[in-house]
Structure formats: C-alpha cells, structure tokens
Design a protein around this motif. Structure first.
Motif, PDB file in Angstrom:
ATOM      1  N   ALA B  56       0.785  -1.233   0.000  1.00 16.04           N
ATOM      2  CA  ALA B  56       0.000   0.000   0.000  1.00 16.04           C
ATOM      3  C   ALA B  56       0.819   1.287   0.000  1.00 16.04           C
ATOM      4  N   HIS B  57       2.144   1.147  -0.044  1.00 15.22           N
ATOM      5  CA  HIS B  57       2.985   2.346  -0.185  1.00 15.22           C
ATOM      6  C   HIS B  57       4.385   1.933  -0.591  1.00 15.22           C
ATOM      7  N   THR B  58       4.807   2.375  -1.765  1.00 14.99           N
ATOM      8  CA  THR B  58       6.205   2.178  -2.147  1.00 14.99           C
ATOM      9  C   THR B  58       6.588   3.259  -3.152  1.00 14.99           C
ATOM     10  N   HIS B  59       7.875   3.278  -3.497  1.00 15.03           N
ATOM     11  CA  HIS B  59       8.398   4.183  -4.532  1.00 15.03           C
ATOM     12  C   HIS B  59       9.290   3.307  -5.412  1.00 15.03           C
ATOM     13  N   VAL B 112       0.710   0.194  -4.609  1.00 13.70           N
ATOM     14  CA  VAL B 112       0.525   1.656  -4.653  1.00 13.70           C
ATOM     15  C   VAL B 112       1.910   2.259  -4.829  1.00 13.70           C
ATOM     16  N   ASP B 113       2.165   2.782  -6.016  1.00 18.90           N
ATOM     17  CA  ASP B 113       3.503   3.277  -6.337  1.00 18.90           C
ATOM     18  C   ASP B 113       3.504   4.805  -6.286  1.00 18.90           C
ATOM     19  N   HIS B 114       4.042   5.329  -5.190  1.00 19.60           N
ATOM     20  CA  HIS B 114       4.188   6.791  -5.041  1.00 19.60           C
ATOM     21  C   HIS B 114       5.422   7.136  -5.884  1.00 19.60           C
ATOM     22  N   VAL B 282      -4.485   4.384   7.585  1.00 19.08           N
ATOM     23  CA  VAL B 282      -3.055   4.487   7.893  1.00 19.08           C
ATOM     24  C   VAL B 282      -2.315   3.380   7.145  1.00 19.08           C
ATOM     25  N   VAL B 283      -1.266   3.739   6.398  1.00 16.69           N
ATOM     26  CA  VAL B 283      -0.416   2.713   5.777  1.00 16.69           C
ATOM     27  C   VAL B 283       0.845   2.579   6.624  1.00 16.69           C
ATOM     28  N   CYS B 313       5.577  -1.617   1.883  1.00 11.70           N
ATOM     29  CA  CYS B 313       7.011  -1.911   1.981  1.00 11.70           C
ATOM     30  C   CYS B 313       7.833  -0.629   2.002  1.00 11.70           C
ATOM     31  N   ASP B 314       7.290   0.457   1.464  1.00 12.35           N
ATOM     32  CA  ASP B 314       8.028   1.701   1.221  1.00 12.35           C
ATOM     33  C   ASP B 314       9.127   1.439   0.186  1.00 12.35           C
ATOM     34  N   GLY B 315       9.754   2.504  -0.269  1.00 16.10           N
ATOM     35  CA  GLY B 315      10.745   2.377  -1.337  1.00 16.10           C
ATOM     36  C   GLY B 315      12.006   1.654  -0.892  1.00 16.10           C
ATOM     37  N   CYS B 316      12.708   1.066  -1.841  1.00 16.76           N
ATOM     38  CA  CYS B 316      13.871   0.230  -1.531  1.00 16.76           C
ATOM     39  C   CYS B 316      15.073   1.012  -1.000  1.00 16.76           C
ATOM     40  N   ALA B 317      15.057   2.339  -1.092  1.00 15.38           N
ATOM     41  CA  ALA B 317      16.182   3.077  -0.521  1.00 15.38           C
ATOM     42  C   ALA B 317      16.051   3.200   0.996  1.00 15.38           C
ATOM     43  N   SER B 318      14.824   2.975   1.503  1.00 14.96           N
ATOM     44  CA  SER B 318      14.624   3.084   2.959  1.00 14.96           C
ATOM     45  C   SER B 318      14.125   1.784   3.566  1.00 14.96           C
ATOM     46  N   SER B 319      13.912   0.773   2.736  1.00 17.53           N
ATOM     47  CA  SER B 319      13.357  -0.493   3.214  1.00 17.53           C
ATOM     48  C   SER B 319      13.617  -1.411   2.041  1.00 17.53           C
TER      49      SER B 319
END
Lengths: 473, 473
Positions: B56-59, B112-114, B282-283, B313-319
């Motif tokens: 539900a939240h990544t980059h 969900v790709d921010h 809330v994600v 998962c959030d983006g791979c630079a922070s997770s």
C-alpha cells in the motif's frame, strides 16, 4: 578436500576487493588476487565471501511448534508450550536437521542449541541432535537445557504465598547428567562442543549454577543461559535475591569471557557495567523479543559499553524461523528507534561483524573462526550477488543486511567442508527431510490452550494488568 | 481464462476448510467443496489460498538505491537520495517490473507506487511504470509524487530565518500534470488507477493539496500522501500551521474514506480521533520506520480507535526489499513491545486481514477485492505448505505470518489472470530482468555522501542533538 575460490568479492577497510581464497586442510591458507589453484575450483565471480555467522541461541525441538502459539508474553507462552507431548528422539533428530539447514541457507556455520530434552531420555535426546549436526556438518554447540525448579516458580509471587511441586529431576542428577553428556559427546576437534547451560535464574537454584560453573572450569567449556528476558524475570530476581539477576550471576562466578547470555532485555546501567567488566557476551534475539513482547534489548548501550554482542534466532515456537539474515537485519535496524542520535546506529558492516566474530567470541573461539583471516578455520559463506533480491548492484553488504535476501546463499563451508553448493545442501537429502516433517505433523485448525488459564490470573495480577480488557473487534 | 482451484485450504471462522474455488470471467464464482470443474484445473492440495495483499505504499524507482544509503534519519537520508542522477524511463520501467515481481512473490496482487518522476519527463515516467505493471499484470495504483516546495523547506527552521530556492515546478504546473496523467493513464477497469498524491505537507503548499483534492473529487480518485513520518515533520507542522498536520489536512478537505496516509508515526490522541472520524486509512511501513529511526507507529492504538490500517514496503532506498510478508510479520509483532497487555496484540489472522482487505479499503475498493468472497474480483494467492520454511504442519496462517517463508508462493491471480504458476512469474522473463538490472548497475565500494554535510549541522541543531558524538569503535 581443498578448495580455491576464485575472484570473489570480500570486504576490506575501504570498500571491497576481488580476491582468490585457498582453503587447505580445513583452514584459510591464503587470501590474495590470482592465487595458484589448489584442490577444487569454485567460481566466486559476482559473489560475496563472508565469514560464517553464528546462530548463537536457539532451541531446535521447538521447530515442532513453529507458527502454533499465538503471540503472548513468555510466562503464558511457556505454559502453552509445556502442553505439547514430549517428542521422540527421531523427531529431535529431524528438528535439529531442519535447524541446521535453515541456519546454513541464511549464512550460518555454527549453531548454539539450548536443547530441550525428553524427560527420562536425556542422553538419547542429546545423541539425536549430535547425530543430526554431524550429518549436516554444521559446527554444533549443544547446551542441554536444564532447570531444577518448576515452571510455576518462574513467575514473581507478588507477595502471595504459593506452593510449587518440586521439579522432576534433582540438582545433583542434573549435574551428573551434564557430566555424562560432556564425557560422551564433547568433541571440540570434530566441531561438537557441550555447554553447561542452565535454563536461567528464574528456574534454577544457586547449587545448579555453581555445579555447572565447576564443570565449565574443569573442562574449559563455554557457559550459556537465559538472562532477564522479561520484566517479570527482573521482578522475580529482586524477590529471590534482593538484587539484580546480573549481580547474582556474577556472585555465582557464572560471568566470564566465555559466557553468553540470551536476551538481556531488562538490564540497568549497573548491570551493563558488570557485563562489560566480566566480558560476558549478550546474545540478541530480536524477533523472539518482539513476538513475545519482551521488549527491545538496549543493544546500542551494550556496544557503547564495549560489551560483545552476538545474534540468535531463538527457538521456532517464539521466533518462527531459523533465518539468521532476518535476525541480523531486524537486530540492527530495530535499535534506530531507541536513540535519536543516528551516529550511534549500527551499520550493516557492524551487523555482519556481530553475527560472525561476535558469535565466535561469545563461545571463546574468536581465534579459531569468525573472520576472513589466514590461518583460521574455513567457516565461510559465498552469496550469489546476481540473485534478484540483491539487485541492482550497489553496496553488497548493504544489500545483504538491509534487504531481504531470498535463497541468496550459493556455498557454505564449515571447518573447510563444503556443506552447500549452488544453493543446495550437499550433505543430507532436504526433500526427504521435508517429507518427514510433513508426514509427522498435521494442520492445527482450532487449537485452544488448556494451561494458560491456570497461570493467567496470577500473571495479570502480578504484572498489574487489568482483569478484563476489551480488545479491538 | 477460467480456473478451478481444487482442494485448497482456506481460513474460516473456526480454523480451516478444504474447498474448491471457481474463477470465472475474472471473478470468484463459487467457493465450496467438490465443485464442478470450469476452465483449467489447479491442484490446491497442501496449499493455502488467501486474498492477495496490497503493497500500500512504495516508490519503485528507489530500487536503484537499494542497500546503498547507510541508516540515517529521513531528513539526512533524503538529502543523500537526491544526490543520485535522475534515471531514464527504461530504468523506471525496470524498477517497476522488479517491484511488481517481488510484490507478487510475497503475496501481493496490488501495488501503490508513489512514483518518483524524471524532472521534465514526468509523463514518460508514468508511462514507463504503467507499461511495466500492465506487462506483469499486477493491479497498479500509480500516485505521481509531487511537491511544490524545495527540500530544504522540509526541515523545521527552529526559529532561524532560512532562504529557500523555489521548487522547479509551479503549483499550477503540478496540478495540470496530474490532470494530464489522469486523462492519459487512469483506466480502473483495466487495473490501472491514478492517485492524486502530494509528497506531504512538509513539501507542499495548501494550494497544491486543494488542487489535488479537487481532481480527486472530480474523478472519484483515492488520495494518498506521506503523513508525520518523523518528529521533525511534527515540529515543522506546528511551525507552519500552528496546529497538528492532521488537523491541517482535515481543514484542507484531504481526509476521507478514500484517503490513505503513509507512516503516521507521530500522531497524538486528537489526531487519532480525526482519522477515526474521517475514516482515513493508515499505511504502516514498519521496516522503513525502523531503518530511518522514524519511530514505531502506534498501530495498536489505531486499531483500538477503529481506524483502518494497511501495510506497505516503502521504497527500496529506505526499506530494501518489496517482500510484503516481511512487512506484515514485522508490522504485526513490532507492536507487542509497545503495550504490556497482550490482549491488544495483533494476531496472525488480523495481520492477514490488514494486508488484504485493509489495503483494499484504503483505496476505496473493498467491494471489489481483498477477501475470499463470491462475486469479488479474483485477486488470490496460493501458498505451498510443503515448503521447508512452512513445515512441520501447524497453523498455516501462523506459519505464514510469524515464520519466514522462503519462495512459498505457488500461484497468483490478479483480476482473474494467473501471473505466477509453480512459483514462477509467467507474464515476464525474470532472468532477463535480472540481467538488465545487473548490466545497468555497478558495485559501490566506498561511497561518500556530498550533500549530507550541507544539512547536517542545521538538522542536529534543530533536533537538539549534540554537535560531536563519539560512536562506539
């Protein structure tokens, strides 16, 4: 058998270098670019070579309860764990095999197995685990789990007088059993070490601890125990001794540079000073501490105090995998929320160090393995950096520690023996193991604990929790 | 194509049942024992069938910085992230492919790709991501990441007057760009949804948020943004608005039942009441919150307040992975250390619910997917319970959530299309993808950030951190 690993990436002080590594007679014979080929050639191109990690605390028989017990605090969880039927030695053998396999496939070459034994069949239990670890070839530190007080004694009384049924085995019998295990199974040259390892102060008398220290001294054995995993244990120690558990352990002579202590969640500044002074090792089991809600061990404080730290997976009933890379990742990033000053945070390289040389140090074997050092025993792991989970190419150790490597272990050596090649265990048949684990188990569809209710009211009262709580729907 | 999944385990209120499931015209047509065969037969024996999860939240573009940036707080980490060269559209395409693949292989059917875009080539950037997600077949919620204030404005001033260089794109240009993206790419019937998604209040004017709300209303689109990820953002909101960020978002009309808010770490009781009242989602991105030291989001409080929660998962630079099962596991057990009363803890079943229907709810699509319900679209995942990491057999959902499944996904369907079969992605060539990621990157051996030094002194001063700190050696 000897090996030459060609063109592998290894970490050096400033980044990485590509080197060849010769493994001769079980030891690292040379590390340098373009070495002469000795023995079998292993292609190290696009692979990262690291020292093997130590799974510094687990209980292999708990594999049989993996995924089964819902998240509850240790004191209730353990009541539920005790409901399960004792295993048979063949099951202990299988769970030790699976523990070894999962440890190897996540970068581990050593396992400290705080081994739950079958009542009345203790020697057979140890024999089953030893047989499994010897077959797989992993370095095994077997710590027969022994207590001499009953489970009910491990919850603080809170001033209420409670009667306890005496534990099934006497103190003297436990000491004799440990002595027998040492004589029968302790073969350090063959990679099998027996550790005196009382369960913990919450379940042991002073006499048990003293007897185990005496055997440790006599045979120069590492010591191992649980320490202050929960707030309840901290309260109990003050009830029993009028001082902290750490101070009491020190008085019992239990703490030295060859002592490793699982958990260490509830230590205060004075306790930290004692660990630093005695050079004991903290084994951090982050996943188990979260799952059981035990707390976050103050690992950054330990590191700042100069205390040696190692990582463990803990048993599968409280941390439902033996994936060391997962424990290393969570055990490093978890602490960032405990200290706003990021200059104290653990780097991925520091995490790798803790997992390898930190583990070896806690077992008194830092001179023998735990780093890429010529002359040390060849406990080594080669990671495939072309694995999707480790791409695109950036910092290899950053990817390995902060990412989520999926089947990224290409090869493993312990004592110079190759146990994994091309991602598969070479020493045992893993498909057979899977089939046996499948055949000897069944789906649990709607299990209800029978024992938790017996301790829950007292636990809630002592821990000052309200009698009735409405959860979310 | 239609399918009949035979003899799969599915969770029911009391345990599990073995059923057949018919997938007809992209929807779940029937769930019952012994159904007639329609379309292709899939063997569900010894497999667990669950609704697909929502990442539900990544980059996705941050895949290129996976493992690269050492753990540092968001405000310094982002300064380092901005040092990297803009990507080209082909790289964006590849990172979206890899994000989709990792999400699918860890149980996700929606992402969900921010989306970070290439400056000046924003439409091409969105096109590249849309192409990737359409090729893989995953359900894609593309949220073009837009701000209209410069990065330096995102750190609280602490009362010090600072000049900021205006952001490269005006507010009006951003709103027009979003409008264009909606017209060109928003095709909900085909599984591609465009979301208005300002970066966050720390980088956006009220005019930007209001313009996005207007487009959300006009096209009935879900809204998405970052919210109170760090303590610094909490301080900044009070500097900018004289009230909490949540209160300000509500005043802007941004909060409704189709709004999802990434992070939500630093909310107080009044903020929680606003989220509950507005029905925003809330994600939770637990791994990113740990890695950046942002804090532990009070997820148990949200659940108790009746707020809908999803996992990202959030983006791979922070997770540094898109492994949803990892985010679900840590996002469920992490909170046990925040509340001594275990009756509030998240069960494995609750975690699965959050990951599936929680994610769908946050996107306003709970009627369409997110549960095993006849009539809903077939977003489904079949897990192989004979995988070593899920053995021995105990509670299947306990094993999946509390264990560490390794390659346990057997099959995935999104909108009724089978995207994974026998553990392999069927829609794209993953080996080609791996090779391209490899070829377009190189090992980073000793990178030094050039930009952190420019913001670090101010950050430390505002956050009240000492100027010089000695780390452990």
């Amino acid at each position: 058998m000897d090996f030459t690993i060609q063109s592998a990436l290894v970490p050096v002080e400033q980044g990485y270098e590509t080197v060849d590594v010769q493994l001769i007679d079980g030891r690292i014979a040379a590390i340098a670019p373009s070495l002469e080929i000795v023995g079998a050639v292993v292609d190290g191109r696009n692979k990262l070579l690291l020292p093997g990690f130590v799974n510094a605390h687990t209980h292999s028989p708990e594999l049989w309860q993996r995924g089964m017990i819902p998240p509850t605090p240790l004191e209730l969880w353990i009541a539920e764990l005790y409901e399960f039927e004792p295993l048979d030695p063949e099951q202990l053998y299988l769970s030790a095999l699976a523990t070894a396999v999962e440890t190897l496939l996540s970068g581990g070459t050593s396992v400290v197995d705080h081994l739950v034994m079958i009542p009345g069949r203790e020697v057979e239990s140890i024999a089953a685990a030893v047989r499994a670890y010897r077959e797989v070839g992993i370095r095994a530190f077997i710590a027969p789990l022994m207590q001499d007080e009953p489970l009910t004694a491990s919850i603080p009384s809170g001033g209420v007088k409670r009667e306890h049924i005496p534990y099934q085995r006497s103190t003297q019998e436990s000491i004799e059993l440990l002595h027998k295990a040492i004589q029968e199974f302790h073969r350090p040259d063959e990679g099998v070490v027996i550790l005196p390892a009382p369960t913990g102060l919450q379940l042991g008398t002073d006499a048990l601890f003293e007897g185990f220290v005496e055997l440790s001294d006599r045979y120069t054995l590492p010591l191992h125990t649980h320490l202050l995993e929960t707030k309840a244990q901290q309260m109990l120690a003050h009830e029993k001794y009028g001082c902290s558990a750490v101070k009491h352990l020190k008085e019992l002579g239990f703490l030295s540079s060859r002592t490793s202590l699982a958990h260490c969640v509830w230590l205060d500044e004075a306790d930290i000073a004692i660990l630093a002074e005695t050079q004991a090792t903290v084994v951090h089991n982050p996943l188990s501490n979260l799952r059981l809600g035990s707390g976050i061990a103050p690992i950054l404080k330990y590191l700042q105090a100069g205390i040696n730290v190692a990582f463990g997976c803990d048993g599968c009933a409280s941390s439902d995998s033996q994936d060391l890379l997962e424990a290393i990742k969570i055990g490093s990033i978890l602490h960032n929320v405990t200290d706003f000053d990021y200059r104290h945070w653990m780097t991925p390289r520091k995490a790798i160090e803790i997992a390898a040389i930190g583990g070896a140090t806690g077992l008194g074997m830092a001179d023998e393995f735990g780093s890429l050092t010529v002359g040390k025993q060849a406990d080594l792991v080669l990671y495939d950096l072309k694995n999707l989970s480790l791409l695109p190419r950036t910092d290899p150790i950053g990817l390995l520690v902060l990412g989520r490597p999926a089947q990224a272990v290409d090869s493993v050596w312990a004592k110079g023996n190759r146990l994994v090649a091309n991602g598969s265990v070479t020493t045992i048949n893993v498909d057979d193991l899977r089939q046996q684990l499948f055949d000897r188990s069944q789906w649990i569809t709607n299990r209800q604990s029978t024992k938790i209710a017996q301790v829950e009211a007292h636990y809630r009262s002592v821990m000052n929790l309200p009698e009735q709580i409405k959860g979310y729907s």
